[in-house]
Scaffold this motif. Structure first.
Motif, short mmCIF file in Angstrom:
data_model
loop_
_atom_site.label_atom_id
_atom_site.label_comp_id
_atom_site.label_asym_id
_atom_site.label_seq_id
_atom_site.Cartn_x
_atom_site.Cartn_y
_atom_site.Cartn_z
N ARG A 1 0.83 -1.21 0.00
CA ARG A 1 0.00 0.00 0.00
C ARG A 1 0.86 1.26 0.00
NH1 ARG A 1 -4.18 -2.83 4.20
NH2 ARG A 1 -5.36 -3.94 2.60
N ALA A 2 1.99 1.23 0.71
CA ALA A 2 2.90 2.38 0.70
C ALA A 2 3.51 2.57 -0.69
CB ALA A 2 4.01 2.20 1.74
N LEU A 3 3.86 1.46 -1.34
CA LEU A 3 4.43 1.55 -2.69
C LEU A 3 3.39 2.04 -3.70
CD1 LEU A 3 6.65 -1.64 -2.58
CD2 LEU A 3 7.45 0.74 -2.70
N GLN A 4 2.13 1.60 -3.54
CA GLN A 4 1.06 2.12 -4.40
C GLN A 4 0.90 3.62 -4.19
OE1 GLN A 4 -2.36 -0.32 -3.33
NE2 GLN A 4 -2.38 -1.19 -5.39
N ASN A 5 0.97 4.05 -2.93
CA ASN A 5 0.82 5.46 -2.60
C ASN A 5 1.93 6.30 -3.24
OD1 ASN A 5 1.57 7.62 -0.07
ND2 ASN A 5 -0.55 7.60 -0.81
N ILE A 6 3.16 5.82 -3.14
CA ILE A 6 4.26 6.59 -3.71
C ILE A 6 4.23 6.52 -5.25
CG2 ILE A 6 6.11 4.88 -3.74
CD1 ILE A 6 7.90 7.12 -2.55
N ALA A 7 3.77 5.41 -5.79
CA ALA A 7 3.64 5.31 -7.24
C ALA A 7 2.66 6.34 -7.77
CB ALA A 7 3.20 3.90 -7.64
N GLN A 8 1.53 6.52 -7.08
CA GLN A 8 0.55 7.52 -7.50
C GLN A 8 1.14 8.92 -7.39
OE1 GLN A 8 -2.57 6.88 -8.99
NE2 GLN A 8 -2.07 8.97 -9.55
N ARG A 9 1.89 9.19 -6.32
CA ARG A 9 2.53 10.50 -6.18
C ARG A 9 3.53 10.76 -7.30
NH1 ARG A 9 2.27 12.64 -0.59
NH2 ARG A 9 0.95 11.22 0.57
N LEU A 10 4.27 9.71 -7.67
CA LEU A 10 5.25 9.85 -8.75
C LEU A 10 4.55 10.11 -10.09
CD1 LEU A 10 8.25 9.75 -9.44
CD2 LEU A 10 8.03 7.27 -9.70
N LEU A 11 3.46 9.41 -10.34
CA LEU A 11 2.70 9.65 -11.57
C LEU A 11 2.10 11.06 -11.59
CD1 LEU A 11 0.92 6.20 -11.92
CD2 LEU A 11 2.66 7.15 -13.46
N ASP A 12 1.59 11.52 -10.45
CA ASP A 12 1.05 12.88 -10.37
C ASP A 12 2.14 13.92 -10.64
OD1 ASP A 12 -1.40 11.78 -9.70
OD2 ASP A 12 -1.21 12.22 -7.55
N THR A 13 3.33 13.69 -10.10
CA THR A 13 4.45 14.59 -10.33
C THR A 13 4.83 14.61 -11.80
OG1 THR A 13 5.29 14.25 -8.10
CG2 THR A 13 6.86 15.06 -9.72
N ALA A 14 4.88 13.43 -12.43
CA ALA A 14 5.21 13.35 -13.85
C ALA A 14 4.18 14.09 -14.70
CB ALA A 14 5.31 11.89 -14.28
N GLU A 15 2.91 13.96 -14.37
CA GLU A 15 1.87 14.67 -15.12
C GLU A 15 2.04 16.18 -15.01
OE1 GLU A 15 -2.06 13.35 -14.14
OE2 GLU A 15 -1.72 11.35 -14.94
N ARG A 16 2.35 16.66 -13.80
CA ARG A 16 2.59 18.10 -13.63
C ARG A 16 3.82 18.55 -14.42
NH1 ARG A 16 1.23 16.80 -8.37
NH2 ARG A 16 3.42 16.90 -7.70
N ASP A 17 4.86 17.73 -14.42
CA ASP A 17 6.07 18.06 -15.17
C ASP A 17 5.81 18.09 -16.68
OD1 ASP A 17 7.45 18.30 -12.80
OD2 ASP A 17 8.50 16.37 -12.99
N ILE A 18 5.02 17.13 -17.14
CA ILE A 18 4.66 17.09 -18.57
C ILE A 18 3.88 18.34 -18.93
CG2 ILE A 18 3.21 15.93 -20.29
CD1 ILE A 18 3.99 13.27 -18.87
N GLU A 19 2.93 18.69 -18.09
CA GLU A 19 2.13 19.90 -18.30
C GLU A 19 3.03 21.14 -18.28
OE1 GLU A 19 -0.95 21.00 -15.36
OE2 GLU A 19 -2.34 20.40 -16.96
N GLY A 20 4.06 21.12 -17.42
CA GLY A 20 4.97 22.25 -17.28
C GLY A 20 5.81 22.51 -18.52
N VAL A 21 5.99 21.48 -19.36
CA VAL A 21 6.74 21.70 -20.60
C VAL A 21 5.80 21.95 -21.77
CG1 VAL A 21 8.79 20.45 -19.86
CG2 VAL A 21 6.99 19.22 -21.07
N GLY A 22 4.52 22.22 -21.46
CA GLY A 22 3.59 22.64 -22.50
C GLY A 22 2.75 21.55 -23.12
N VAL A 23 2.79 20.34 -22.59
CA VAL A 23 1.98 19.26 -23.11
C VAL A 23 0.69 19.20 -22.28
CG1 VAL A 23 1.86 16.77 -23.55
CG2 VAL A 23 4.04 17.98 -23.81
N PRO A 24 -0.49 19.26 -22.92
CA PRO A 24 -1.74 19.23 -22.15
C PRO A 24 -1.93 17.91 -21.42
CG PRO A 24 -2.19 19.07 -24.50
CD PRO A 24 -0.72 19.30 -24.36
#
Length: 95
Positions: free
Chosen positions: A60-83
């Motif tokens: 459950r902790a690994l699932q939690n951190i995996a979701q946080r990592l995916l959320d961070t990646a989505e924000r980073d992708i958005e930050g470089v101009g990709v919707p």
């Protein structure tokens, strides 16, 4: 453009007297740290098998951190101009 890096993961497990196992995981990328938590509770009618509590809490902790990592990646992708992807699209670079 080859790229190699090493990320470190630390996972700590704690069991309380009441049968609750808690997991705390830290992902260290070298530039940032992400943390995740997970818990597991032993039902009073079940046999106390610490390994099962460890597995559930860690998973459950690994699932939690995996979701946080995916959320961070989505924000980073958005930050470089990709919707942001549509809800039906898998996270990642759009095709």
């Amino acid at each position: 453009m080859p790229h190699t890096t090493e990320w470190r993961v630390r996972l700590d497990l704690f069991e309380d007297d009441d049968g609750t196992t808690k997991a705390h995981v830290v992902l260290d990328t070298g530039t940032t740290e992400l943390t995740g938590q997970g818990t597991a509770h032993c039902h009073p009618a079940d046999a106390n098998v610490p390994e099962i509590g460890d597995e559930l809490a860690a998973g459950r902790a690994l699932q939690n951190i995996a979701q946080r990592l995916l959320d961070t990646a989505e924000r980073d992708i958005e930050g470089v101009g990709v919707p942001r992807p549509s809800p039906r699209q898998v996270t990642g670079w759009p095709t």
